[in-house]
Design an enzyme around this catalytic site. Structure first.
Site, short mmCIF file in Angstrom:
data_model
loop_
_atom_site.label_atom_id
_atom_site.label_comp_id
_atom_site.label_asym_id
_atom_site.label_seq_id
_atom_site.Cartn_x
_atom_site.Cartn_y
_atom_site.Cartn_z
N HIS A 133 0.75 -1.28 0.13
CA HIS A 133 0.42 -0.08 -0.10
C HIS A 133 0.82 0.79 0.03
CE1 HIS A 133 -3.86 -1.99 1.76
NE2 HIS A 133 -3.38 -2.80 0.55
N THR A 151 -4.10 -8.31 11.09
CA THR A 151 -4.79 -7.89 9.82
C THR A 151 -5.97 -8.13 10.07
OG1 THR A 151 -5.07 -7.63 6.82
CG2 THR A 151 -4.16 -9.26 7.90
N SER A 152 -7.01 -7.89 9.00
CA SER A 152 -8.53 -7.23 9.62
C SER A 152 -9.14 -9.09 8.86
CB SER A 152 -9.45 -6.44 9.99
OG SER A 152 -9.23 -6.29 8.60
P1 NAD Z 1 -8.08 -2.89 10.07
O1 NAD Z 1 -7.54 -2.05 10.71
O2 NAD Z 1 -8.41 -3.81 9.15
O3 NAD Z 1 -7.27 -4.06 11.34
C1 NAD Z 1 -6.48 -4.03 12.15
C2 NAD Z 1 -6.44 -5.97 13.19
O4 NAD Z 1 -5.72 -5.95 13.57
C3 NAD Z 1 -7.56 -6.55 13.73
O5 NAD Z 1 -8.25 -7.29 13.08
C4 NAD Z 1 -7.47 -6.55 15.00
O6 NAD Z 1 -7.71 -7.28 15.82
C5 NAD Z 1 -5.88 -6.81 14.91
N1 NAD Z 1 -4.98 -6.00 15.88
C6 NAD Z 1 -4.90 -5.48 17.26
N2 NAD Z 1 -3.83 -4.71 17.10
C7 NAD Z 1 -3.06 -5.96 17.27
C8 NAD Z 1 -1.76 -6.51 18.07
N3 NAD Z 1 -1.48 -5.60 18.89
N4 NAD Z 1 -1.30 -7.74 17.37
C9 NAD Z 1 -2.22 -8.45 16.23
N5 NAD Z 1 -3.19 -8.03 16.48
C10 NAD Z 1 -3.98 -6.46 16.50
O7 NAD Z 1 -5.89 -3.26 9.04
P2 NAD Z 1 -5.85 -3.81 7.41
O8 NAD Z 1 -6.23 -5.20 7.92
O9 NAD Z 1 -3.74 -3.68 7.93
O10 NAD Z 1 -6.41 -3.02 7.30
C11 NAD Z 1 -6.87 -1.67 6.07
C12 NAD Z 1 -5.77 -0.45 5.74
O11 NAD Z 1 -5.58 -0.07 7.28
C13 NAD Z 1 -4.69 -0.98 5.23
O12 NAD Z 1 -4.97 -0.68 3.66
C14 NAD Z 1 -3.25 -0.27 5.30
O13 NAD Z 1 -2.95 0.45 5.30
C15 NAD Z 1 -4.34 1.11 6.18
N6 NAD Z 1 -3.70 0.96 7.42
C16 NAD Z 1 -1.85 0.98 7.98
C17 NAD Z 1 -1.94 1.91 9.23
C18 NAD Z 1 0.01 1.74 9.55
O14 NAD Z 1 0.50 2.16 8.08
N7 NAD Z 1 -0.09 1.15 10.58
C19 NAD Z 1 -2.75 2.29 10.05
C20 NAD Z 1 -4.21 2.33 9.91
C21 NAD Z 1 -4.54 1.98 9.00
#
Ligand code: NAD
Ligand code: ZN
Length: 248
Positions: free
Chosen positions: A119, A188-189
């Site tokens: 991404h 990842t969700s």
């Molecule tokens: P999501 O927000 O949809 O899901 C996050 C997942 O992580 C959830 O299933 C949750 O249960 C789990 N989670 C939360 N804390 C955790 C931990 N400490 N250990 C293990 N699991 C944990 O995010 P996604 O699936 O990455 O997809 C959504 C989009 O969000 C992507 O396109 C991504 O690019 C973007 N995004 C990126 C960032 C980043 O770069 N840090 C931050 C927010 C969103």
């Protein structure tokens, strides 16, 4: 934590391992996932309404400011124990591919080498019109800075909702999933496509699929092993259980 001996055995023997990470992998570094509600200034917006070409066309300054705020948040954080455990794993496995949906650059910061940023990366900026990359830009307090070459608006080099993933990265990620003997889906969700399809591609080719997530996801019933908890705790424990403390 006790890990099943089957999993330990698969990993000890594995020559090819692929990993997909999402926002949860960075949660313990202090970065919010999209599913956490937004805070402060941005509480009234949903990320889906800011991370899209339509949002940028409608109100470029609003979108630019949201990314500027997230970029600042990233500058203040460090990789967590989960990021480093994946570097350790890469040191042990002959063919290791790390595919991430995160745009925060923390895997690279931690030292991961064979990394596919599906991404993009929020720290990079490019022209929305001609695509030219830039690392510096002018004052952005009043309006979105413009491209020096064509005066187009600058935007973060990330993939927005509704945009295509970079083709070469996606192709490499699919190949890595298909070739993997063990495939990890971490933090990842599993609802954002096409990244979520990687686990299924791996599974269809016979890989052992392992999930590490704070909670069950739609992928959980399709996994061989699922661990629910924090990736920054589970990953280091798993690496220690398979390869010991500091044997390189
Ligand atoms: P999501 O927000 O949809 O899901 C996050 C997942 O992580 C959830 O299933 C949750 O249960 C789990 N989670 C939360 N804390 C955790 C931990 N400490 N250990 C293990 N699991 C944990 O995010 P996604 O699936 O990455 O997809 C959504 C989009 O969000 C992507 O396109 C991504 O690019 C973007 N995004 C990126 C960032 C980043 O770069 N840090 C931050 C927010 C969103
Ligand atoms: Zn331009």
């Amino acid at each position: 934590m006790d890990f099943p001996s089957d999993l330990i055995r698969f990993l000890t023997k594995a020559e090819r391992v692929s990993v997909l990470t999402g926002a949860g992998a960075s949660q313990e570094s202090g970065l919010r996932t999209f599913r956490d509600s937004q805070s402060g200034l941005w509480a009234q917006y949903r990320p889906e309404d800011l991370a899209s070409p339509e949002a940028f066309a409608r109100d470029p300054k609003l979108v630019w400011d949201w990314y500027a705020w997230r970029r600042e948040a990233i500058k203040g954080v460090r990789p967590n124990a989960g990021h480093y455990a994946l570097v350790e794993m890469e040191n042990k496995i002959p063919t290791f591919t790390l595919v991430t949906q995160n745009v925060d650059g923390l895997h690279r910061f931690a030292g991961s080498r064979n990394l596919l940023e599906l991404h993009g990366n929020i720290l990079r900026v490019r022209c929305a019109n001609c695509g030219t990359f830039t690392e510096t830009w002018g004052d952005d307090t009043e309006s979105v800075p413009k491209c020096e070459r064509c005066s187009g608006l600058l935007r973060p080099d990330v993939v927005w909702f509704g945009e295509a993933l970079p083709r070469a990265e996606l192709e490499s990620a699919v190949n890595a999933a298909r070739e993997a003997q063990v495939f990890f889906s971490i933090g990842t969700s599993g609802v954002v496509q096409p990244a979520a399809a990687l686990a299924h591609a791996a599974r269809n080719k016979g890989a052992v699929v392992v999930e590490i997530n704070a909670e069950p996801t739609p992928l959980t019933p399709k996994t061989d092993f699922a661990f629910h908890g924090k990736s920054g705790e589970i990953l280091p424990e798993l690496v220690k259980a398979v390869w010991g403390n500091n044997s390189r």
